[in-house]
Design a protein around this motif. Structure first.
Motif, PDB file in Angstrom:
ATOM      1  N   LEU A 170       2.881  -4.549   5.066  1.00 43.99           N
ATOM      2  CA  LEU A 170       2.328  -3.504   4.186  1.00 43.99           C
ATOM      3  C   LEU A 170       1.711  -2.371   5.010  1.00 43.99           C
ATOM      4  N   ARG A 212       3.872   0.407   6.108  1.00 38.65           N
ATOM      5  CA  ARG A 212       4.272   1.404   5.101  1.00 38.65           C
ATOM      6  C   ARG A 212       3.319   2.602   5.087  1.00 38.65           C
ATOM      7  N   ASP A 229       0.433  -5.461  -4.025  1.00 40.37           N
ATOM      8  CA  ASP A 229       1.437  -4.596  -3.408  1.00 40.37           C
ATOM      9  C   ASP A 229       0.740  -3.329  -2.936  1.00 40.37           C
ATOM     10  N   GLU A 270       1.737   0.798  -1.480  1.00 44.82           N
ATOM     11  CA  GLU A 270       2.712   1.816  -1.083  1.00 44.82           C
ATOM     12  C   GLU A 270       1.954   3.037  -0.576  1.00 44.82           C
ATOM     13  N   PRO A 302      -3.024   5.393   0.245  1.00 47.04           N
ATOM     14  CA  PRO A 302      -2.300   4.210  -0.209  1.00 47.04           C
ATOM     15  C   PRO A 302      -2.577   3.896  -1.682  1.00 47.04           C
ATOM     16  N   THR A 336      -1.291  -2.024  -6.047  1.00 49.50           N
ATOM     17  CA  THR A 336      -0.987  -2.645  -7.331  1.00 49.50           C
ATOM     18  C   THR A 336      -1.890  -3.863  -7.471  1.00 49.50           C
ATOM     19  N   LYS A 393      -2.346   0.362 -11.155  1.00 44.68           N
ATOM     20  CA  LYS A 393      -2.165   1.019  -9.864  1.00 44.68           C
ATOM     21  C   LYS A 393      -3.423   1.824  -9.588  1.00 44.68           C
TER      22      LYS A 393
END
Ligand SMILES: Cc1cc2nc3c(=O)[nH]c(=O)nc-3n(C[C@H](O)[C@H](O)[C@H](O)COP(=O)(O)OP(=O)(O)OC[C@H]3O[C@@H](n4cnc5c(N)ncnc54)[C@H](O)[C@@H]3O)c2cc1C
Ligand SMILES: Nc1ncnc2c1ncn2[C@@H]1O[C@H](COP(=O)(O)O)[C@@H](O)[C@H]1O
Lengths: 261, 320
Positions: B25, B28, B117, B119, B125, B128, B139
């Motif tokens: 993660l 990312r 999660d 992203e 960032p 989730t 989110k």
């Protein structure tokens, strides 16, 4: 000298109700009945037991929450706490854990304390981080997630059952303790307790009294932002079979089909 | 590229799987810089490098083991000040959450816990999370300071991504609060030889229907036939049939395996809170009306004492 215990309790929407988010993505507190968080009943119980063992102790229950949060305080008073403080202010709507911990810390300091006891987590937010943040803000030892707790001669001891080990902890008062649901069943309020609770003092404080500015709390002062909240799609209905003697085999067939075997 | 701090959960140098998922993660949103503390910290470097850590900051001192949580916060803060990262990621264990929370309040940052999660987003960032016993997915972002985010196990795949993983000693000075809570003694949990509950790909759980500690053997036998971890409902734990460390649910562990098999568990909301995000759910219960059947991909209405042993036997037969 009297042992001053402050117990932080939260008023939460009933977990068995249909909990959801309001339009502003805060927890909807209008449509679901609220109650004293079950996990905070354990905190009240341990406070009562510690007070019973001490020569002289006074238990104050403290909540930050809307008008109805008084119900949570009443419940704790009927279990046996001595007095209550309700911090209530319109500007508190949407406050996150950083704001809530700030308000609690100021209120605890104003009330005066030797020992703060909290639950392990709230049943709505379920973050479980407020106790650690509160200890940081108060600048006192953090003795958290205890399944057993004792206070003697100005020292708190307890057992913390972690993932990889069980630890015996010790700290001097003043300190902050959080207790788990393994710490012992909470008592039910007796009829006498319920009657007595009606006469116990409940103070109401607002932000001004705690010298907190409106922009330090509420949605505006929140240090996190929720961008979206979506209901999880209901799980699609699965296959349900009745065991007629072959249930285990049928299940094995299913698991094999899913490549688990 | 901005650096991202990753707090390493390890036991004497053996890195636990959720930390490797964090590295996936972290890549990312930036370049992972790992922080490993305590005995064996330097031994973590090789595996962290294989999974993308460009640097591994290490520190060891007796305080990490002798006092609760705060020494580790002091060290993570020292790493934060040395690196000025774009985000700080910490595994969502009980201790990890406490470390992250105290760091966040110290550095004036918001915190997100139990992300499933992560992203990259325009404003930092995006995490989730599951809310209300996993009936909602949200989110969210940290809107003040450097995002501090704790992430649940099984939230991302472990991926090989070789990087330098250069070890650097981290200088830590402990503050006055560091020695506030003494760890007087520590009794390590005995290993069962089964996978860690929160990390397991398959979890086999038993509830009140198992009806006695002596009967948990049939749950364990099924688990062993699948190489699974064993879980229990609170009713089974409260009855003293199985240890609390194995409890699944709101006040126990939250699990998200590929396969969850519930036997003799009704599916109360507090239990669902800890297993609802499992990929495939299977239940065995003699009551066709049990709420657990609302969640299942496959359910057997029947007596677990007949169904579970037959299932175990069939799995063993198929595995040959
Ligand atoms: C604050 C709070 C926190 C909680 N936290 C948790 C938590 O973390 N985890 C958790 O699990 N619970 C938790 N609970 C408790 C939860 O509400 C339920 O009481 C609990 O999950 C019930 O466990 P159970 O399903 O094993 O038992 P029951 O609800 O009694 O269900 C037993 C099931 O077994 C079936 N059964 C019986 N015999 C057989 C047989 N021979 N074969 C097949 N089926 C059989 C029955 O039909 C029944 O459906 C919490 C509660 C509260 C208030
Ligand atoms: N609004 C509140 N008022 C009083 N106590 C609270 C409040 N929110 C959380 N707490 C306390 O902090 C504990 C952990 O909460 P949390 O970190 O939100 O899961 C709870 O068990 C309560 O004891």
């Amino acid at each position: 000298m009297s042992l001053r215990i402050v117990v932080c309790v939260k008023y939460v929407p009933d977990a068995t109700g249909d909990r959801h988010f309001a339009d502003d993505l805060t927890v909807d507190r209008d449509d679901v009945d609220g109650l004293l968080s079950e996990l905070d009943e354990y905190a009240v119980e341990q406070a009562l037991q510690i007070a019973e063992d001490a020569d002289d102790a006074e238990i104050t229950v403290l909540t930050v929450g809307p008008e109805d949060a008084k119900d949570a305080l009443r419940k704790a008073l009927s279990m046996g706490a001595d007095k209550a403080i309700h911090v209530e202010d319109d500007d508190l709507h949407g406050t996150d854990v950083m704001g809530t911990s700030l308000v609690l810390a100021k209120a605890i300091e104003k009330a005066g304390y030797d020992l703060v006891i909290t639950g392990m987590a709230s049943t709505d937010g379920t973050m479980g981080v407020l106790p650690a943040i509160l200890a940081e803000r108060l600048g006192v030892p953090q003795v958290t997630l205890l399944s057993e707790v004792k206070v003697e001669d100005g020292t708190v001891t307890g057992r913390r059952d972690g993932d990889s080990a069980s630890e015996q902890l010790e700290a001097s008062l003043p300190a902050l303790v959080s207790v788990t649901d393994q710490s012992g069943e909470a008592r039910y309020p007796s009829f006498k307790g319920i009657m007595a609770a009606k006469k116990k003092p409940v103070e109401s404080w607002d932000l001004e009294e705690l010298e907190i500015e409106a922009d330090e709390v509420g949605l505006e002062g929140s240090w996190t932002a929720v961008d979206s909240a979506a209901q999880r799609p209901a799980r699609t209905a699965g296959t349900i079979v009745k065991d007629e003697g072959e249930g285990g085999k049928q299940l094995a067939e299913f698991l094999a089909g899913q490549k688990f075997i | 590229m901005a650096e991202v701090l990753v707090y390493v959960d390890h036991v004497d140098g053996a890195v636990r799987k959720p930390t490797l998922e964090l590295l996936t993660l972290a890549r990312r949103v930036g370049e992972p810089v790992a922080v490993a503390l305590g005995a064996g910290a330097e031994a973590t470097a090789a595996v962290l490098a294989e999974h993308g850590a460009v640097k591994v900051l290490t520190a060891d001192a007796p305080e990490f083991a002798e006092y609760l949580v705060v020494p580790k916060v002091d060290a993570l803060q020292a790493a934060y000040e040395a690196v000025s990262p774009a985000a700080v990621l910490v595994p969502s264990s009980a201790e990890g959450k406490e470390i992250a929370a105290r760091l966040a309040v110290r550095i004036g940052s918001g915190i997100i816990t139990d992300a499933v999660d992560l992203e990259a987003g325009d404003e930092g960032p995006v995490a989730t999370q599951s809310a209300f016993a996993a009936s909602f997915t949200t989110k969210s972002r940290v809107s003040k300071g450097t995002p501090v985010i704790t992430v649940k196990p099984n939230s991302a795949p472990v991926e090989a991504a070789p990087a330098a993983g250069a070890v650097e000693a981290l200088a830590v000075t402990f503050g006055a609060l560091a020695t506030g809570t003494k760890v007087v003694s520590r009794t390590p949990r005995e290993s069962t030889g089964r996978p860690e509950l929160t990390e397991a790909a398959i979890v086999v759980s038993g509830g009140r229907g198992v009806n006695g500690a002596e009967n948990f053997g049939i749950i364990e036998a099924l688990a062993d036939s699948l190489g699974a971890a064993v879980g229990a409902s609170r009713a089974a734990v409260d009855a003293g049939w199985y240890p609390h460390t194995n409890q699944v649910g709101q006040t126990g562990k939250s699990v998200s395996p590929q396969l969850y098999i519930a036997s003799g568990i009704s599916g109360a909301i507090q239990h669902r809170a800890g297993m609802q995000t499992s990929k495939t759910i299977v239940a065995i219960n003699k009551d066709a009306e049990a709420p657990i059947f609302d969640l299942v991909d496959y359910g057997v209405v029947g007596d677990l004492f007949a169904v579970v042993p037959q299932l175990t036997e069939e799995i063993q037969a198929r595995k040959g």
